[in-house]
Design a protein around this motif. Structure first.
Motif, mmCIF file in Angstrom:
data_model
loop_
_atom_site.group_PDB
_atom_site.id
_atom_site.type_symbol
_atom_site.label_atom_id
_atom_site.label_comp_id
_atom_site.label_asym_id
_atom_site.label_seq_id
_atom_site.Cartn_x
_atom_site.Cartn_y
_atom_site.Cartn_z
ATOM 1 N N TYR A 189 0.479 -6.915 8.715
ATOM 2 C CA TYR A 189 0.161 -7.508 7.473
ATOM 3 C C TYR A 189 -0.709 -6.559 6.700
ATOM 4 C CZ TYR A 189 -1.495 -10.602 3.587
ATOM 5 O OH TYR A 189 -1.548 -11.092 2.341
ATOM 6 N N LEU A 190 -0.506 -6.491 5.352
ATOM 7 C CA LEU A 190 -1.096 -5.550 4.537
ATOM 8 C C LEU A 190 -2.704 -5.321 4.290
ATOM 9 C CD1 LEU A 190 1.652 -5.272 1.629
ATOM 10 C CD2 LEU A 190 1.526 -4.319 3.946
ATOM 11 N N GLU A 191 -3.327 -6.388 4.886
ATOM 12 C CA GLU A 191 -4.840 -6.362 4.890
ATOM 13 C C GLU A 191 -5.423 -5.114 5.603
ATOM 14 O OE1 GLU A 191 -6.195 -10.175 5.427
ATOM 15 O OE2 GLU A 191 -6.053 -9.864 7.598
ATOM 16 N N LYS A 192 -4.777 -4.649 6.698
ATOM 17 C CA LYS A 192 -5.156 -3.649 7.614
ATOM 18 C C LYS A 192 -5.002 -2.638 7.167
ATOM 19 C CE LYS A 192 -6.106 -7.181 10.439
ATOM 20 N NZ LYS A 192 -7.536 -7.446 10.585
ATOM 21 N N VAL A 193 -5.607 -1.455 7.704
ATOM 22 C CA VAL A 193 -6.081 -0.260 6.771
ATOM 23 C C VAL A 193 -4.744 0.458 6.821
ATOM 24 C CG1 VAL A 193 -6.933 1.030 9.058
ATOM 25 C CG2 VAL A 193 -7.413 1.676 6.650
ATOM 26 N N ILE A 194 -3.803 0.863 7.951
ATOM 27 C CA ILE A 194 -2.805 1.387 7.713
ATOM 28 C C ILE A 194 -1.641 0.961 6.879
ATOM 29 C CG2 ILE A 194 -0.761 2.457 9.134
ATOM 30 C CD1 ILE A 194 -2.762 2.872 11.386
ATOM 31 N N LYS A 196 -2.052 -1.292 4.263
ATOM 32 C CA LYS A 196 -2.898 -1.174 3.024
ATOM 33 C C LYS A 196 -2.494 0.181 2.669
ATOM 34 C CE LYS A 196 -6.227 -1.741 0.072
ATOM 35 N NZ LYS A 196 -7.929 -1.780 -0.103
ATOM 36 N N PHE A 197 -3.035 1.214 3.212
ATOM 37 C CA PHE A 197 -2.590 2.611 2.682
ATOM 38 C C PHE A 197 -1.315 2.808 2.276
ATOM 39 C CE2 PHE A 197 -6.782 4.903 4.949
ATOM 40 C CZ PHE A 197 -7.645 4.069 3.861
ATOM 41 N N LEU A 198 -0.135 2.679 2.987
ATOM 42 C CA LEU A 198 1.138 2.887 3.054
ATOM 43 C C LEU A 198 1.692 1.985 1.800
ATOM 44 C CD1 LEU A 198 2.274 2.669 6.480
ATOM 45 C CD2 LEU A 198 2.358 4.849 4.993
ATOM 46 N N SER A 199 1.034 0.747 1.791
ATOM 47 C CA SER A 199 1.478 0.035 0.525
ATOM 48 C C SER A 199 1.040 0.553 -0.899
ATOM 49 C CB SER A 199 1.271 -1.476 0.667
ATOM 50 O OG SER A 199 1.879 -1.935 1.817
ATOM 51 N N LEU A 200 -0.361 0.996 -0.857
ATOM 52 C CA LEU A 200 -0.809 1.640 -2.070
ATOM 53 C C LEU A 200 0.021 2.689 -2.578
ATOM 54 C CD1 LEU A 200 -4.767 0.946 -1.319
ATOM 55 C CD2 LEU A 200 -3.333 -0.164 -2.953
ATOM 56 N N LEU A 201 0.253 3.547 -1.444
ATOM 57 C CA LEU A 201 0.944 4.873 -1.850
ATOM 58 C C LEU A 201 2.364 4.442 -2.275
ATOM 59 C CD1 LEU A 201 -0.076 7.061 1.186
ATOM 60 C CD2 LEU A 201 -0.807 7.203 -1.145
ATOM 61 N N GLN A 202 2.936 3.461 -1.845
ATOM 62 C CA GLN A 202 4.290 3.161 -2.280
ATOM 63 C C GLN A 202 4.311 2.466 -3.686
ATOM 64 O OE1 GLN A 202 5.684 0.471 0.751
ATOM 65 N NE2 GLN A 202 5.882 2.087 2.183
ATOM 66 N N LEU A 203 3.006 2.215 -4.068
ATOM 67 C CA LEU A 203 2.649 1.650 -5.401
ATOM 68 C C LEU A 203 2.252 2.755 -6.410
ATOM 69 C CD1 LEU A 203 1.405 -1.793 -4.708
ATOM 70 C CD2 LEU A 203 3.559 -1.575 -5.711
ATOM 71 N N ASN A 204 2.371 3.853 -6.038
ATOM 72 C CA ASN A 204 1.784 5.235 -6.857
ATOM 73 C C ASN A 204 0.266 4.902 -6.948
ATOM 74 O OD1 ASN A 204 2.528 7.788 -7.697
ATOM 75 N ND2 ASN A 204 2.361 6.975 -9.756
ATOM 76 N N LYS A 205 -0.555 4.298 -5.995
ATOM 77 C CA LYS A 205 -1.889 4.104 -6.093
ATOM 78 C C LYS A 205 -2.613 4.989 -5.092
ATOM 79 C CE LYS A 205 -1.613 -0.624 -7.950
ATOM 80 N NZ LYS A 205 -2.139 -0.174 -9.225
ATOM 81 N N LYS A 206 -3.989 5.207 -5.517
ATOM 82 C CA LYS A 206 -4.662 5.902 -4.437
ATOM 83 C C LYS A 206 -5.295 4.837 -3.197
ATOM 84 C CE LYS A 206 -6.620 8.823 -8.179
ATOM 85 N NZ LYS A 206 -7.916 9.288 -8.605
ATOM 86 N N ILE A 326 4.005 -10.503 -0.768
ATOM 87 C CA ILE A 326 2.730 -10.035 -0.055
ATOM 88 C C ILE A 326 2.004 -8.817 -0.951
ATOM 89 C CG2 ILE A 326 2.435 -8.367 1.844
ATOM 90 C CD1 ILE A 326 4.585 -9.726 3.416
ATOM 91 N N LEU A 327 2.891 -8.420 -1.667
ATOM 92 C CA LEU A 327 2.318 -7.701 -2.994
ATOM 93 C C LEU A 327 1.349 -8.216 -3.656
ATOM 94 C CD1 LEU A 327 5.131 -4.860 -3.463
ATOM 95 C CD2 LEU A 327 3.273 -4.505 -2.001
ATOM 96 N N VAL A 328 1.789 -9.128 -4.334
ATOM 97 C CA VAL A 328 1.118 -9.972 -5.030
ATOM 98 C C VAL A 328 -0.204 -10.335 -4.550
ATOM 99 C CG1 VAL A 328 0.954 -12.252 -6.411
ATOM 100 C CG2 VAL A 328 2.895 -10.822 -6.596
ATOM 101 N N THR A 329 -0.197 -10.829 -3.093
ATOM 102 C CA THR A 329 -1.273 -11.230 -2.493
ATOM 103 C C THR A 329 -2.438 -10.048 -2.132
ATOM 104 O OG1 THR A 329 -0.286 -12.947 -1.185
ATOM 105 C CG2 THR A 329 -2.142 -12.129 -0.202
#
Length: 341
Positions: A189-194, A196-206, A326-329
Motif C-alpha cells: 500500500y502506498l503509505e509505506k515509503v517505497i 509512496k516514493f514510486l507513486s510520487l515519481l510516477q505523478l511527476n512529484k518530488k 488509491i492515488l486519491v487516498t
C-alpha cells in the motif's frame, strides 16, 4: 474434501498477509486456509485473485475486535494454526489516533488469543515488528533485547506481545512471536515509503523526506519474509521470539535517490532536485539493526538481493498503474500532513 489442517490468517488481504496466504494455499493443497480481514483502507482482495477460486481457500470479511464473530469462527471451523497479521501499522497516523491503534492491535489481539486458547489451537504465531526495540545506532537487537517502543504504533505492538507471552507463561499456550525489519515488494500500500516514493515519481512529484536526521532502514523482500514464516511454522519452537531481518541497510535519502534514478532516469547531478524535505514527526527512530542468528539456525536466510527485489518492485504492474482510488487516498493523506514511515 477432508483437510489435514486448518490455518486462520488474520489480515490476509494486507500486503504481507496476502503474499503469505497465496503461498500457503499453493504450498499446502491439503490444508484449508481461512483469511479473516475487515478490508480496511490498506487491504486489497485483488492481491488474492490467484487463489480466490481454490477449493482450500476461504475468505471471511470481519473484524478481530468482534468477539462474537471470532468466537463463532473458532467454534465452527476447527482451527489448528493461527497467523495473526492484522494490525494498524501506519506510524504517523498512530500519533493522531492512538486509541484506534490500541483497540485493533491490543484489544483485537486479546479477543483472538482468548478464542484461540479456548479452542486449544496447536500454534499461535503473532507477527510483530522491529520497532518494539526502539532505535540503536550501533548494537544489534537480539530477541532478548528490552522493548523500548517510541511511538503509539510500536507501543501497541509491544503491549500485544506482552499479552501473547502471558498466555505462554500462565497457560503454556503454544505461541511464537516474530519481529521483522521493513518488508517491501509488489502490492504494498502506498503509505509505506517505497511505494509512496514510486507513486510520487510516477505523478511527476518530488520524494518527500521527513526531517534532516540520518534515518536508515533494513529492507527485506516480501518473498524472504514469507519463507521466514514458513520456516517458523515448520521448525520454530513455541514460547520463542524470532527476529526476521536482513543485513542490507540504506538511508532514506539514498533510497529516494536510487528510486528517482530508476523511475525518472535523472542524471546523478540532478537527483537532489527531486527531493523535498518536510517537517519530521514527533519521534523518529534512526535505525533498527537486528541479529537474526536464531532464525538462521533454523535454516532460513534472505535469498533475494536488494538489486533484484527493488527491480521486481519497481516493475510491478500494481505500482506502475496504481488504482485511481488509491492515488486519491494518497493525495489526501499527503495534503493532511500524514507522511510516510
Amino acid at each position: 474434501m477432508d483437510f489435514v489442517k486448518t490455518v486462520l490468517v488474520t489480515g490476509g488481504a494486507g500486503f504481507i498477509g496476502s503474499h503469505f496466504v497465496c503461498s500457503l494455499v499453493n504450498r499446502h493443497p491439503t490444508w484449508r486456509i481461512i483469511n479473516l480481514d475487515n478490508l480496511d483502507y490498506c487491504s486489497n482482495l485483488r492481491s488474492l485473485e490467484a487463489v480466490e477460486d481454490r477449493g482450500n481457500y476461504t475468505f471471511i470479511r470481519g473484524d478481530i475486535c468482534n468477539p462474537r464473530l471470532v468466537n463463532h469462527i473458532f467454534a465452527t471451523e476447527n482451527i489448528n494454526i493461527v497467523f495473526h497479521f492484522a494490525a494498524q501499522t501506519h506510524v504517523e497516523t498512530s500519533f493522531i489516533w492512538p486509541s484506534r491503534y490500541h483497540q485493533t492491535n491490543v484489544e483485537g489481539t486479546q479477543v483472538l488469543l482468548k478464542s484461540a486458547f479456548e479452542a486449544r489451537v496447536e500454534k499461535f504465531i503473532y507477527v510483530s515488528t522491529d520497532e518494539v526495540y526502539g532505535e540503536s545506532l550501533d548494537k544489534e537487537f537480539d530477541e532478548s533485547s528490552p522493548r523500548r517502543p517510541n511511538n503509539p504504533y510500536s507501543v501497541s505492538k509491544a503491549a500485544a506481545e506482552c499479552l501473547v507471552l502471558s498466555y505462554w507463561e500462565r497457560h503454556m499456550f503454544p505461541v511464537i512471536i516474530t519481529r521483522s525489519n521493513n518488508v517491501y515488494g509488489p502490492r504494498q500500500y502506498l503509505e509505506k515509503v517505497i511505494p509512496k516514493f514510486l507513486s510520487l515519481l510516477q505523478l511527476n512529484k518530488k520524494c518527500t523526506i521527513q526531517g534532516t536526521s540520518p534515518q536508515s532502514r533494513h529492507f527485506l523482500f516480501v518473498d524472504d519474509a514469507v519463507e521466514a514464516f514458513h520456516t517458523i511454522l515448520a521448525r520454530g519452537e513455541v514460547g520463542e521470539i524470532y527476529n526476521i531481518g536482513t543485513d542490507f541497510e540504506i538511508s532514506i535519502v539514498q533510497l529516494a535517490r536510487q528510486l528517482i534514478q530508476m523511475v525518472r532516469h535523472i542524471p546523478h547531478t540532478e537527483l537532489d532536485d527531486w527531493l523535498e524535505f518536510v517537517p519530521d514527526r514527533p519521534m523518529v527512530d534512526l535505525r533498527y539493526p537486528l541479529n537474526c542468528q536464531k532464525l538462521r539456525r533454523l535454516g532460513w536466510k534472505p535469498a533475494v538481493s536488494w538489486k533484484e527485489g527493488i527491480r521486481r518492485t519497481v516493475t510491478s504492474p500494481c505500482l506502475t498503474s496504481p488504482p485511481t482510488t488509491i492515488l486519491v487516498t494518497m493525495r489526501f493523506r499527503c495534503a493532511a500532513g500524514l507522511l510516510v514511515r
